[in-house]
Design a protein around this motif. Structure first.
Motif, PDB file in Angstrom:
ATOM      1  N   LYS A  54       0.830  -1.214   0.000  1.00 23.89           N
ATOM      2  CA  LYS A  54       0.000   0.000   0.000  1.00 23.89           C
ATOM      3  C   LYS A  54       0.859   1.256   0.000  1.00 23.89           C
ATOM      4  N   LEU A  55       1.935   1.209   0.770  1.00 31.99           N
ATOM      5  CA  LEU A  55       2.817   2.370   0.862  1.00 31.99           C
ATOM      6  C   LEU A  55       3.417   2.702  -0.501  1.00 31.99           C
ATOM      7  N   VAL A  56       3.957   1.693  -1.189  1.00 26.49           N
ATOM      8  CA  VAL A  56       4.574   1.914  -2.497  1.00 26.49           C
ATOM      9  C   VAL A  56       3.520   2.330  -3.519  1.00 26.49           C
ATOM     10  N   PHE A  57       2.345   1.695  -3.477  1.00 26.51           N
ATOM     11  CA  PHE A  57       1.276   2.036  -4.414  1.00 26.51           C
ATOM     12  C   PHE A  57       0.858   3.490  -4.252  1.00 26.51           C
ATOM     13  N   ASN A  58       0.678   3.928  -3.028  1.00 28.72           N
ATOM     14  CA  ASN A  58       0.216   5.300  -2.787  1.00 28.72           C
ATOM     15  C   ASN A  58       1.252   6.340  -3.173  1.00 28.72           C
TER      16      ASN A  58
END
Length: 558
Positions: A54-58
């Motif tokens: 989620k962190l990388v996607f956001n």
């Protein structure tokens, strides 16, 4: 009285049992079954993978600062437009990264305790990826003394970026060694490993692919890394032998889309209002149109109203794209020579809000909501779904590896050969990743033969590789790091850019803790940043236009 007497016997029995248990082992009283160090690494792994994803996607998603800087999208006229389109970046927190890193450290420590080499290798790989991301974003970061609060280390120093990269490459090499020498006891639950289902061979490929990424990222710092005992050519050669070889190896986690926690951020489960605030950016849209690139139709919707010189009156037509998706488009008689008559129209970079609202509206006097200008494309509907096969949390993929090998072969000194073969494989793999090879009427060889795609016809072959890698990296943060290292593609700022004709090159540190020790460590890191002409006089060097060690002395990206 009888009731009280009846209660005495079971109460005494419980007390005797409790005393008997204490007599056997008094230390058990001090053990907390809910303490993280006692939680199975399988549970921690799921948490770490999903939250890292989620962190990388956001960081790179539709509407992010990096997506706007790399001109995949523009923010339209919404509240965050200034931060994105004008590069008015503010300080960014990193607490979420270190929260995940603390859990990853537990995975590794438990692996050492239990002599489980697979968990150790996974822990080192995830730790390297996350610390790599942090130093790529910020520069010098808490590293060697981080994650040690349990020992009383609350104010870690900011390690020099070169030392961080050395640690990352060292850990990835150790992960490679661990992951190729496993025994029957070295297992991870397939249900807990939501990325690779406990497949050690794929984790090893991921570790080595990351080694390739960082060895190339340090291409301009070979001498400095050699002084620290890291031979980048050796690292690259070793890693290339065991890196990704197909899309089956991709380090990717799908969004399930069954609830707000596992749905992609743009879908109705995660947000009450579908995202229509962002538009595909004109530089990318125009490039894809120029190349007849089918990936455009994966990433953007057609306009709702299209200027067209071939109609006399407004005419509604049904338009079907190369992937069988059908849209209703109103064809409007074109009267202005400046009208963009394409079916896909991007929003120019960095327009003032007043111009962005009416861009390509021509003489249409109808009033539309600010974010509903029908003469500009929206990002594809898939970015407003709860899940989609072409939207995922991606750490690294096969096309990136082939692009890395292509550039390394071109640059020389990394042991890679045949740059064109790797480049062609990279472009084809990117098409395959987006399902574009199956698009109606699309022929890859015809696409590749174009002068704007073909490797042999490029006057600047590094620019050609990096341009296609930029396209392939749609909504990925890696394109920003590649651009910063090379200056390619040659992206230009818009008229409202806050600091002139330059894109940002780093994240600013989080607001420092007021403790004197923390302030001292923070100030040391800031002093090591390089001043640039884009930092206004009197402002701190902790600025998004300050050069970190990685690009100091390189004249890159500007």
């Amino acid at each position: 009285m009888n009731t009280i007497k009846a209660l005495r016997i079971p109460l005494l029995a419980v007390m005797c049992l409790w005393l008997s248990a204490c007599k056997e082992d008094l230390t058990e009283i001090n053990q907390n079954p809910n303490s993280p160090e006692n939680v199975s690494s399988n549970y921690i792994l799921t948490y770490s993978l999903v939250n890292s994803g989620k962190l990388v996607f956001n960081l790179g998603r539709d509407g992010s600062k990096i997506a706007a800087a790399m001109q995949y999208m523009q923010a339209g006229t919404n509240e965050g437009a200034a931060e994105k389109n004008q590069y008015a970046w503010v300080q960014d927190g990193w607490g979420g990264y270190y929260d995940i890193l603390r859990n990853v450290q537990i995975i590794y420590d438990n692996g050492v305790r239990d002599d489980n080499k697979l968990f150790q290798g996974i822990g080192l790989t995830m730790k390297s990826m996350l610390f790599g991301l942090l130093t790529d974003l910020y520069g010098d970061i808490p590293y060697s003394e981080a994650l040690q609060a349990s020992t009383g280390s609350f104010f870690p120093k900011y390690d020099k970026q070169a030392d961080v990269y050395k640690g990352i490459l060292t850990d990835l090499k150790q992960a490679d060694q661990l992951l190729q020498n496993l025994t029957a006891r070295d297992v991870v639950s397939a249900t807990s490993d939501v990325m690779y289902k406990g497949d050690a061979a794929k984790w090893r490929k991921f570790a080595n692919s990351l080694r390739l990424r960082y060895a190339l990222r340090l291409a301009d710092k070979k001498a400095e890394m050699a002084a620290l005992g890291i031979n980048l050519e050796t690292e690259f050669k070793e890693a290339a032998a065991s890196a990704f070889t197909s899309k089956a190896d991709d380090a990717t986690i799908a969004f399930l889309g069954t609830n707000s926690d596992n749905a992609q951020p743009g879908g109705p489960l995660a947000t009450a209002t579908p995202n229509r605030l962002t538009k595909p950016a004109k530089p990318l849209v125009d490039k894809l149109l120029q190349l007849n690139d089918p990936r455009l139709q994966r990433w953007a919707n057609p306009v709702l109203r299209k200027w067209d010189a071939n109609v006399k009156t407004e005419t509604t037509k049904s338009v079907t794209n190369l992937f069988g998706e059908t849209y209703s488009v109103v064809y409007v008689p074109s009267v202005a020579t400046t009208a963009d008559t394409n079916l896909y129209v991007g929003l120019p970079v960095g327009l003032p809000i007043t111009q962005g609202i009416v861009y390509n509206k021509g003489n249409d006097v109808a009033v539309y909501p600010n974010e509903r200008n029908p003469y500009i494309s929206l990002t594809h509907d898939r970015y407003r779904n709860n899940n989609d096969p072409y939207v995922a949390m991606n750490f690294m993929n096969y096309p990136e590896v082939e692009f890395i090998l292509a550039e390394a072969a071109l640059l020389g000194g990394f042991g890679a050969t045949d740059a064109e073969d790797h480049y062609k494989k990279a472009v084809q793999a990117s098409m395959d990743k987006e399902g574009a090879l199956a698009a109606t009427g699309f022929k890859f060889d015809t696409y590749y033969a174009q002068p704007g795609v073909n490797y042999a016809s490029a006057a600047n072959k590094q620019e050609r590789i990096l341009e296609q890698k930029w396209i392939s990296s749609w909504f990925s943060i890696q394109s920003w790091f590649d651009w910063r290292r090379t200056g390619y593609p040659a992206l230009k700022t818009g008229p409202v850019a806050q600091f002139g004709a330059a894109l940002p090159i780093r994240y600013m540190y989080p607001t420092p803790n007021l403790d004197p020790k923390y302030i001292a460590n923070y100030n040391e890191a800031v002093e090591r940043l390089g001043n640039t002409n884009f930092i206004p006089s009197g402002q701190s060097k902790d600025h998004h236009y300050a050069k970190m060690w990685l690009v100091q002395g390189t004249s890159k990206p500007w």
